[in-house]
Scaffold this active site. Structure first.
Site, PDB file in Angstrom:
ATOM      1  CG  ASP A  39      -9.072   2.168  -0.510  1.00  0.00           C
ATOM      2  OD1 ASP A  39      -8.568   1.066  -0.782  1.00  0.00           O
ATOM      3  OD2 ASP A  39      -8.452   3.077   0.081  1.00  0.00           O
ATOM      4  CG  ASP A  64      -2.265   0.647   0.944  1.00  0.00           C
ATOM      5  OD1 ASP A  64      -2.359   1.444  -0.007  1.00  0.00           O
ATOM      6  OD2 ASP A  64      -3.220   0.370   1.698  1.00  0.00           O
TER       7      ASP A  64
END
Length: 729
Positions: free
Chosen positions: A527, A459
């Site tokens: 997301d 990430d």
């Protein structure tokens, strides 16, 4: 076949031609687009017609648009090269030194052109590689010879790859977006002047231009001629399309990309070299789907492209967030095994001090307070259930509240004047610093070895602001160095652990590009697990990225990013046609939901060989509230089509809609798959053929299905249905 002469080079592949005139002072691109064939007099004819008129109130020689556009040749748009040496040497005049051409038996080849510039003292190199799929890769570099006439560094401001485009390409398409709404298309008329998009976030960003295309008026998914550009780079970028009144040589406009360099970022001393990120140019006469097909074929042909079946993945984030507890996670593992999950990824919260997003980044050690016996007990349960194990990291970031920040404050990326503000309660780690780079490599590699980790979710959750590194010679811009350090880190991890797979995530879809995809096996497109939003995000992500590289997860009924509530069947179908997974707490599903999830998992395993190898097609529809998206087997033997409605429309029914990508001369068996539930409709009874296809496979001529089209039912908003199409002859 190809034909070169003494002054032209011609590369051909998959219906595409690139023709370059290799003459001094600087070569010119005579043609990039549709295949010109193999005529013996092609080169002389294109050279003869390759120069424009001499205009009034203009240079006395016809303006040339070369492979290295500059003012010397009358080009007043963005130059290929910009920079200076202590304020001088600002007008480069490169000249041809040498050119070499090679051809590949499968089609395409390589043109390598060497230039030298007496003004700047720099040597330039341009390589044009046309692969067998018709995708053109352009690499540019500048080298300062070890023996140069001055000690002043050459401060490079830009090195852009620019390609000429004809006048009929009069519409421009690129993308914008934000967190949980990435890759939102925007298009309009190409006007005189510069259409410039700059990504200055230390990564492509959620508003990344992604791909810039110029096309013929009204181009769509299945029609129109397009010329597109993409920068295969994970740092700052510049995309541009320019149209000047005097045109770009014999053609009308220019499209190009390059790294967006910050002031002082690249300073070439004697012996130094700068390699620009690879520019990817694609032409299609079959609309946007034609661009996708070329790019997908190129990616799938890589030796590093994932070859195994893409495992059904459960990521723990939305199931437990930071609440890591072995008992709770053990129950989740058991439920995952029950529905057929093949890979479990433990997300954020497993390492020291990480009980919220305000601490711990950089302390890449298993938190002994939460995991007194390490991750071993969980990993053993995952493996015993027949699943792979994956782990989340955010290596490029550091929390101010962390042992690493307290021990090495100098490793935080910041100017000498002190730290700037945090973003998402974190700072950026200076991974171009050798000590920090080595620390990360050893910590991640050690954990991969200890737990035999199959998969990493990598990430990167914030933009790089005031992205400078403090060095012995002062503050230096750092995005370029950070990006190359990231690439070296990923490359070394893959070298040490050849079986390791890596997913790239950047607060969702903030770093999706062909540079990062050279080193990773999956992208997290967003997301947002709201299927309404995600169906559109993934539709445009597929413009470059094939479905098997796009993670798409089943979420809870209420999406945590939008609070929208959707039916389970709609969420199932949205996640089905990519690399499917689950982002929900399965322990909260009742028996009926669990049985439905199990059926969906079985359907995914049945269909994934097709989904992960087929050709993407999209119907061009008048109604933006509807989508018809297909995946067609490369041999045309089978296809899947998803018919979805996102919102209500004025019309009561949609009428006949052709299914794209099918053969009008074939016969097809078609049925509606109902394993994950029936779509809710806004009619008393659907079209008759739909009623029959819900009960059994029906046979339709390709001319009916692909040319005339078939009426499709008016679904309720946020509903979808899946058509399974089989070629019969």
């Amino acid at each position: 076949m190809h034909r070169d002469d003494d002054t032209t080079a011609h590369l051909r592949a998959a219906g595409v031609s690139l023709l370059i005139e290799l003459t001094a002072p600087v070569p010119r691109i005579l043609h990039w687009g549709a295949d010109l064939g193999d005529a013996t007099d092609l080169g002389p004819g294109m050279r003869l017609t390759g120069a424009p008129a001499v205009l009034n109130n203009a240079p006395d020689a016809a303006r040339a648009f070369t492979i290295w556009p500059s003012e010397r040749d009358g080009w007043s748009g963005s130059p290929a090269q910009a920079g200076h040496a202590a304020g001088a040497a600002t007008t480069p005049r490169p000249r041809l030194v040498d050119a070499r051409v090679s051809h590949e038996d499968a089609g395409g080849g390589l043109i390598r052109i060497l230039l030298h510039d007496e003004v700047t003292g720099l040597d330039g190199e341009a390589t044009y590689a046309l692969d067998r799929f018709g995708v053109l890769s352009v690499g540019l570099s500048l080298t300062r010879p070890a023996e140069s006439g001055t000690d002043a560094p050459y401060d490079l401001e830009a090195l852009r790859a620019l390609m000429p485009v004809p006048a009929r390409a009069s519409e421009v398409l690129d993308f914008s977006g934000k967190w949980v709404r990435e890759r939102s298309p925007q298009r309009g008329a190409l006007r005189d002047g510069s259409h410039v998009r700059r990504a200055r976030r230390g990564k492509p960003g959620h508003d990344s231009p992604f791909l810039l295309a110029l096309g013929t008026p009204g181009f769509g998914f299945g029609h129109g001629e397009l010329w597109s550009a993409h920068l295969a780079f994970s740092g700052d970028a510049e995309y541009l399309a320019e149209r000047l009144p005097e045109s770009a040589g014999a053609l009308r406009s220019a499209v190009g990309v390059g790294e967006l360099l910050r002031a002082g970022e690249i300073r070439l001393a004697p012996g130094d070299r700068y390699d620009a990120p690879l520019a990817i140019f694609t032409w299609s006469d079959a609309g946007l789907d034609g661009l996708s097909d070329r790019l997908h074929r190129r990616l799938r042909a890589r030796a590093t492209h994932p070859s195994s079946l893409r495992p059904l993945t459960l990521n723990t984030w939305e199931a437990v967030y930071f609440d890591h507890d072995l008992t709770r996670l053990s129950a989740l593992v058991a439920r995952a095994a029950e529905v057929g999950v093949e890979r479990l990824v433990l997300d954020d919260g497993w390492f020291r001090h990480r009980r919220s997003d305000r601490a711990g980044l950089g302390d890449w050690y298993v938190d002994e307070g939460v995991w007194p016996d390490g991750l071993g007990p969980l990993v053993e349960q995952v493996r015993a259930a027949g699943m792979q194990f994956g782990l989340w990291f955010e290596p490029e970031m550091i929390s101010p509240d962390s042992d690493l920040a307290r021990e090495h404050p100098e490793w935080i990326l910041a100017p000498a004047e002190g730290l700037g503000g945090t973003s998402r309660h974190q700072q950026v780690l200076d991974i171009a610093r050798p000590e920090a780079w080595t620390y990360l490599l050893e910590r991640v590699s050690s954990l991969v070895t200890t737990y035999d980790i199959d998969y990493i979710k990598w990430d990167h959750n914030r933009d790089l602001l005031e992205a400078v590194a403090h060095r012995a010679d002062g503050d230096r811009p750092a995005v370029h160095a950070q990006t190359l350090a990231l690439y070296r880190l990923l490359d070394e991890l893959r070298r040490r652990h050849p079986a390791l797979e890596i997913e790239t995530c950047s607060a969702g879809g903030g770093r999706v590009d062909l540079g990062i995809l050279e080193r990773t096996d999956r992208v997290w497109a967003s997301d947002c697990n709201d299927p309404v939003e995600r169906s559109q995000i993934e539709r445009w992500t597929r413009l470059i990225v094939p479905p098997e590289l796009i993670g798409s997860h089943l979420g809870d009924a209420e999406a945590h990013t939008t609070s929208r509530v959707t039916d389970l069947s709609f969420r199932f179908l949205t996640a089905l046609t990519a690399h499917a997974g689950i982002e929900a707490d399965l322990t909260r599903q009742d028996d009926a939901q669990l049985a439905a999830t199990r059926a969906w998992a079985e359907l995914y395993r049945e269909l994934r060989p097709l989904v992960h190898s087929g050709r993407i097609v999209n119907a061009d529809l008048v109604d933006d509230a509807t989508q018809l998206t297909g995946i067609v087997a490369q041999d045309g033997s089978r296809a899947l089509f998803t018919w979805a409605r996102l919102a209500t429309s004025a019309d009561g029914q949609v009428g006949r809609i052709p299914f794209p990508g099918l053969d009008a001369k074939a016969r097809y068996g078609i049925r509606i798959r109902t394993e994950v539930g029936l779509a809710k409709r806004r009619d008393v009874a659907p079209p008759e053929w739909i009623s029959r296809a819900l009960e059994e496979e029906i046979v339709l001529a390709g001319a009916v299905l692909a040319t005339a089209g078939v009426p499709l039912p008016t679904l309720d908003p946020q509903q979808a249905m899946l058509f399974d199409v089989r070629r019969l002859d």
